[in-house]
Design an enzyme around this catalytic site. Sequence first.
Site, PDB file in Angstrom:
ATOM      1  N   ASP A  21      -2.677  -1.605   9.967  1.00 15.02           N
ATOM      2  CA  ASP A  21      -3.016  -1.696   8.714  1.00 15.02           C
ATOM      3  C   ASP A  21      -3.645  -2.754   8.297  1.00 15.02           C
ATOM      4  OD1 ASP A  21      -1.854   1.140   8.633  1.00 15.02           O
ATOM      5  OD2 ASP A  21       0.051   0.318   7.863  1.00 15.02           O
ATOM      6  N   GLY A  42       3.497  -1.444   4.161  1.00 12.47           N
ATOM      7  CA  GLY A  42       2.386  -2.169   4.710  1.00 12.47           C
ATOM      8  C   GLY A  42       2.732  -3.801   4.338  1.00 12.47           C
ATOM      9  N   GLY A  43       3.962  -4.018   4.254  1.00 10.32           N
ATOM     10  CA  GLY A  43       4.047  -5.411   3.858  1.00 10.32           C
ATOM     11  C   GLY A  43       3.708  -6.636   4.967  1.00 10.32           C
ATOM     12  N   GLY A  44       4.159  -6.304   6.221  1.00  7.95           N
ATOM     13  CA  GLY A  44       3.994  -6.987   7.316  1.00  7.95           C
ATOM     14  C   GLY A  44       2.265  -7.282   7.634  1.00  7.95           C
ATOM     15  N   PRO A  84       9.415  -4.892   0.643  1.00  5.95           N
ATOM     16  CA  PRO A  84      10.650  -4.511   1.509  1.00  5.95           C
ATOM     17  C   PRO A  84      10.028  -4.142   2.889  1.00  5.95           C
ATOM     18  CG  PRO A  84      10.504  -2.653   0.096  1.00  5.95           C
ATOM     19  CD  PRO A  84       9.533  -3.910  -0.395  1.00  5.95           C
ATOM     20  N   LYS A 103       0.722  -1.169  -0.023  1.00  8.87           N
ATOM     21  CA  LYS A 103      -0.003  -0.030   0.079  1.00  8.87           C
ATOM     22  C   LYS A 103       0.905   1.254   0.116  1.00  8.87           C
ATOM     23  CE  LYS A 103       0.773   1.365   4.714  1.00  8.87           C
ATOM     24  NZ  LYS A 103       1.450   2.388   5.023  1.00  8.87           N
TER      25      LYS A 103
END
Length: 299
Positions: A151, A115-117, A109, A17
Amino acid sequence: MRLQQTAYGLQVLAPAKLNLFLDIRGRRPDDYHDLETVFVAVNLWDELLISSSPRLEFHLEYCGLPLSAGSSRLELKPESNLVLRAARLLWRATGQECGAHIFLRKRIPWEAGLGGGSADAAVALAGLNRWWNCGLTQPQLLELAAELGSDVPFFLAQSPLAIGRGRGEILTPCQLARKLHFVIVKPETGLSTAAVFRELSPGIPPVDLSQFLVPLERGLLSCAAQRLHNRLLDPAQKLSPAVAQTRQEFSRIPLLGHTLSGSGTSYFGWCVQRQQADHVAGLLRARGYRRVYVVQSVA
Ligand code: C5P
């Protein structure tokens, strides 16, 4: 999010995102800040593959490299990874400790504000809910998602564009009139979200969201892009010379607009079309940035 049954098992894709607008509305008693933000999902995907196993097993790979439990990055350690926390939340909700082999191929990354995690946690909830036939409804999953992080509900809600309020978990879906094109740079260093919020200066008057949102919803992109806003940009620049330098690099390139995503350190430029984004990415790579991504909003 995209869910697909394959010969191997269940494949779930999690987008990244960007925050096109992020303003602070006040401090909360729980030590968080109330936000008003606009999320857009973009096509930089993490991939989760779920297959059969009697136990809960988790493997992770970033850019083709396996990351072990000994990784110094706390969020990548199996015991703290949001994917496993999501699985355990489902165990609690169903009262059963089911097994699965979960393989996460990361491309988004971390310490990036992308918001990857959170995206990984959301696809783990949705994917394992399907894999284990838990039968939890979307509102029930959204409740669990909010427990995992501010998120996470956005990634579960499946709306490519949404306003987030509260900690970011109270969502209002919005219409996207046109596909949006961006180029993202992830500087080599990261930033801790908590540290960036701590560095916020108090007493700055709020910025009106409608000034950004109304032109965006009407497809007046250059008008909206001039009103890109992130209240965390100043604190992030104070804490990270890399953010300040990246901002300077973007200022020299003709773009619709540019700003930080989330608490950083990813910085993005908004482009008129894909061709421009490819061109800008080439310029940034020539200036020494290694992690440069050309992305579009997800339909
Ligand atoms: O959402 P997450 O748990 O990753 O946030 C990390 C930290 O960032 C929080 O503990 C809090 O200090 C700060 N934060 C905040 N307001 C938010 C989101 C995060 O103050 N809306």
